[in-house]
Design a protein around this motif. Structure first.
Motif, PDB file in Angstrom:
ATOM      1  N   PRO A   1     -21.336 -19.981  18.757  1.00  0.00           N
ATOM      2  CA  PRO A   1     -21.729 -21.293  19.294  1.00  0.00           C
ATOM      3  C   PRO A   1     -21.473 -21.413  20.797  1.00  0.00           C
ATOM      4  CG  PRO A   1     -20.504 -21.572  17.249  1.00  0.00           C
ATOM      5  CD  PRO A   1     -20.408 -20.120  17.628  1.00  0.00           C
ATOM      6  N   THR A   2     -20.392 -20.819  21.277  1.00  0.00           N
ATOM      7  CA  THR A   2     -20.097 -20.848  22.712  1.00  0.00           C
ATOM      8  C   THR A   2     -21.131 -20.050  23.484  1.00  0.00           C
ATOM      9  OG1 THR A   2     -17.738 -21.127  22.306  1.00  0.00           O
ATOM     10  CG2 THR A   2     -18.367 -20.259  24.462  1.00  0.00           C
ATOM     11  N   ARG A   3     -21.500 -18.878  22.966  1.00  0.00           N
ATOM     12  CA  ARG A   3     -22.507 -18.059  23.646  1.00  0.00           C
ATOM     13  C   ARG A   3     -23.849 -18.772  23.694  1.00  0.00           C
ATOM     14  NH1 ARG A   3     -20.478 -13.993  20.145  1.00  0.00           N
ATOM     15  NH2 ARG A   3     -22.561 -13.637  19.320  1.00  0.00           N
ATOM     16  N   ILE A   4     -24.208 -19.446  22.614  1.00  0.00           N
ATOM     17  CA  ILE A   4     -25.483 -20.183  22.578  1.00  0.00           C
ATOM     18  C   ILE A   4     -25.441 -21.336  23.579  1.00  0.00           C
ATOM     19  CG2 ILE A   4     -26.913 -21.709  21.162  1.00  0.00           C
ATOM     20  CD1 ILE A   4     -26.158 -19.867  18.760  1.00  0.00           C
ATOM     21  N   ALA A   5     -24.355 -22.110  23.556  1.00  0.00           N
ATOM     22  CA  ALA A   5     -24.236 -23.257  24.480  1.00  0.00           C
ATOM     23  C   ALA A   5     -24.252 -22.794  25.926  1.00  0.00           C
ATOM     24  CB  ALA A   5     -22.961 -24.042  24.180  1.00  0.00           C
ATOM     25  N   THR A   6     -23.534 -21.717  26.214  1.00  0.00           N
ATOM     26  CA  THR A   6     -23.486 -21.195  27.585  1.00  0.00           C
ATOM     27  C   THR A   6     -24.861 -20.716  28.031  1.00  0.00           C
ATOM     28  OG1 THR A   6     -21.181 -20.560  27.299  1.00  0.00           O
ATOM     29  CG2 THR A   6     -22.374 -19.508  29.097  1.00  0.00           C
ATOM     30  N   GLY A   7     -25.551 -19.994  27.166  1.00  0.00           N
ATOM     31  CA  GLY A   7     -26.894 -19.522  27.503  1.00  0.00           C
ATOM     32  C   GLY A   7     -27.861 -20.673  27.737  1.00  0.00           C
ATOM     33  N   TYR A   8     -27.764 -21.680  26.883  1.00  0.00           N
ATOM     34  CA  TYR A   8     -28.655 -22.829  27.021  1.00  0.00           C
ATOM     35  C   TYR A   8     -28.361 -23.589  28.308  1.00  0.00           C
ATOM     36  CZ  TYR A   8     -31.381 -26.941  25.956  1.00  0.00           C
ATOM     37  OH  TYR A   8     -32.298 -27.960  26.019  1.00  0.00           O
ATOM     38  N   LEU A   9     -27.084 -23.847  28.588  1.00  0.00           N
ATOM     39  CA  LEU A   9     -26.738 -24.560  29.820  1.00  0.00           C
ATOM     40  C   LEU A   9     -27.106 -23.756  31.059  1.00  0.00           C
ATOM     41  CD1 LEU A   9     -23.348 -26.264  28.909  1.00  0.00           C
ATOM     42  CD2 LEU A   9     -25.547 -27.355  29.340  1.00  0.00           C
ATOM     43  N   THR A  10     -26.991 -22.442  30.973  1.00  0.00           N
ATOM     44  CA  THR A  10     -27.410 -21.600  32.096  1.00  0.00           C
ATOM     45  C   THR A  10     -28.908 -21.740  32.338  1.00  0.00           C
ATOM     46  OG1 THR A  10     -25.625 -20.030  31.680  1.00  0.00           O
ATOM     47  CG2 THR A  10     -27.512 -19.208  32.931  1.00  0.00           C
ATOM     48  N   ALA A  11     -29.676 -21.735  31.259  1.00  0.00           N
ATOM     49  CA  ALA A  11     -31.128 -21.894  31.387  1.00  0.00           C
ATOM     50  C   ALA A  11     -31.479 -23.272  31.948  1.00  0.00           C
ATOM     51  CB  ALA A  11     -31.799 -21.691  30.029  1.00  0.00           C
ATOM     52  N   VAL A  12     -30.793 -24.292  31.483  1.00  0.00           N
ATOM     53  CA  VAL A  12     -31.057 -25.655  31.966  1.00  0.00           C
ATOM     54  C   VAL A  12     -30.710 -25.769  33.446  1.00  0.00           C
ATOM     55  CG1 VAL A  12     -30.315 -28.072  31.804  1.00  0.00           C
ATOM     56  CG2 VAL A  12     -30.839 -26.789  29.727  1.00  0.00           C
ATOM     57  N   THR A  13     -29.493 -25.371  33.819  1.00  0.00           N
ATOM     58  CA  THR A  13     -29.069 -25.561  35.209  1.00  0.00           C
ATOM     59  C   THR A  13     -29.883 -24.720  36.185  1.00  0.00           C
ATOM     60  OG1 THR A  13     -27.275 -23.958  34.916  1.00  0.00           O
ATOM     61  CG2 THR A  13     -26.727 -26.289  34.651  1.00  0.00           C
ATOM     62  N   ALA A  14     -30.372 -23.566  35.749  1.00  0.00           N
ATOM     63  CA  ALA A  14     -31.208 -22.747  36.640  1.00  0.00           C
ATOM     64  C   ALA A  14     -32.520 -23.440  36.956  1.00  0.00           C
ATOM     65  CB  ALA A  14     -31.468 -21.391  35.992  1.00  0.00           C
ATOM     66  N   ARG A  15     -32.967 -24.303  36.078  1.00  0.00           N
ATOM     67  CA  ARG A  15     -34.258 -24.965  36.262  1.00  0.00           C
ATOM     68  C   ARG A  15     -34.138 -26.367  36.872  1.00  0.00           C
ATOM     69  NH1 ARG A  15     -34.445 -21.321  32.301  1.00  0.00           N
ATOM     70  NH2 ARG A  15     -36.392 -20.239  31.853  1.00  0.00           N
ATOM     71  N   LEU A  16     -32.935 -26.871  37.007  1.00  0.00           N
ATOM     72  CA  LEU A  16     -32.757 -28.239  37.495  1.00  0.00           C
ATOM     73  C   LEU A  16     -33.389 -28.509  38.864  1.00  0.00           C
ATOM     74  CD1 LEU A  16     -29.114 -29.067  36.348  1.00  0.00           C
ATOM     75  CD2 LEU A  16     -31.279 -29.690  35.261  1.00  0.00           C
ATOM     76  N   PRO A  17     -33.280 -27.597  39.818  1.00  0.00           N
ATOM     77  CA  PRO A  17     -33.878 -27.895  41.123  1.00  0.00           C
ATOM     78  C   PRO A  17     -35.400 -28.020  41.095  1.00  0.00           C
ATOM     79  CG  PRO A  17     -32.359 -26.045  41.293  1.00  0.00           C
ATOM     80  CD  PRO A  17     -32.559 -26.338  39.829  1.00  0.00           C
ATOM     81  N   HIS A  18     -36.013 -27.598  39.994  1.00  0.00           N
ATOM     82  CA  HIS A  18     -37.473 -27.530  39.948  1.00  0.00           C
ATOM     83  C   HIS A  18     -38.099 -28.478  38.930  1.00  0.00           C
ATOM     84  CE1 HIS A  18     -36.522 -24.054  42.307  1.00  0.00           C
ATOM     85  NE2 HIS A  18     -35.753 -23.642  41.328  1.00  0.00           N
ATOM     86  N   HIS A  19     -37.293 -29.282  38.284  1.00  0.00           N
ATOM     87  CA  HIS A  19     -37.826 -30.175  37.263  1.00  0.00           C
ATOM     88  C   HIS A  19     -37.038 -31.490  37.300  1.00  0.00           C
ATOM     89  CE1 HIS A  19     -39.297 -31.709  33.477  1.00  0.00           C
ATOM     90  NE2 HIS A  19     -40.146 -30.698  33.412  1.00  0.00           N
ATOM     91  N   GLN A  20     -37.633 -32.485  37.918  1.00  0.00           N
ATOM     92  CA  GLN A  20     -36.943 -33.752  38.137  1.00  0.00           C
ATOM     93  C   GLN A  20     -36.516 -34.421  36.831  1.00  0.00           C
ATOM     94  OE1 GLN A  20     -39.119 -36.678  40.369  1.00  0.00           O
ATOM     95  NE2 GLN A  20     -37.401 -38.084  40.434  1.00  0.00           N
ATOM     96  N   ALA A  21     -37.382 -34.455  35.839  1.00  0.00           N
ATOM     97  CA  ALA A  21     -37.041 -35.127  34.583  1.00  0.00           C
ATOM     98  C   ALA A  21     -35.877 -34.436  33.876  1.00  0.00           C
ATOM     99  CB  ALA A  21     -38.259 -35.189  33.661  1.00  0.00           C
ATOM    100  N   LEU A  22     -35.869 -33.112  33.897  1.00  0.00           N
ATOM    101  CA  LEU A  22     -34.772 -32.368  33.288  1.00  0.00           C
ATOM    102  C   LEU A  22     -33.480 -32.594  34.072  1.00  0.00           C
ATOM    103  CD1 LEU A  22     -34.194 -30.445  30.927  1.00  0.00           C
ATOM    104  CD2 LEU A  22     -34.694 -28.541  32.476  1.00  0.00           C
TER     105      LEU A  22
END
Length: 132
Positions: A65-86
């Motif tokens: 569960p930690t690996r999944i959460a970390t991977g997901y948050l990494t994917a989200v934060t990498a895209r934050l500068p490029h997606h205002q709604a996210l």
């Protein structure tokens, strides 16, 4: 700090309620278990969100569960500068205006999936680069 503020407000509410009853001393003396249960409930959402990346740095293999959460948050934060709604969804969650669960709604997943992968994005990115 937000959780601490919410816990302080909870304690104030419980103390005010206890001190206005027929036996304030007894009510205040019995307050600790009720406060601990409700204070724990306030931490239940923010704690995993804020510690999942720390647990990824353990010397042992992190639980799935930690690996999944970390991977997901990494994917989200990498895209934050490029997606205002996210970004807004993430910021509202981090500031505890919305539940962390809003980052995993079908809409959030669709927003995340609609963005190019990080390597493809970096290859085509015209974003300013930081020089360190």
């Amino acid at each position: 700090m937000t959780v601490a503020t919410e816990q302080a407000a909870l304690l104030d509410t419980l103390l005010t309620h206890a001190s206005s009853g027929p036996d304030p001393t007894r009510a205040v003396n019995r307050l600790a278990p009720a406060f601990q249960r409700r204070a724990a409930a306030l931490v239940r959402g923010p704690w995993p969100l804020n510690t999942s990346t720390d647990r990824a740095w353990q010397p042992t293999r992190a639980p799935l569960p930690t690996r999944i959460a970390t991977g997901y948050l990494t994917a989200v934060t990498a895209r934050l500068p490029h997606h205002q709604a996210l970004f807004l969804r993430f910021a509202r969650s981090m500031h505890m205006l919305d539940s962390p669960a809003t980052l995993a709604t079908p809409r959030a997943l669709a927003q995340l999936a609609s963005l190019p992968s990080i390597p493809r994005h970096q290859a085509a990115c015209t974003c300013p680069t930081s020089s360190t």
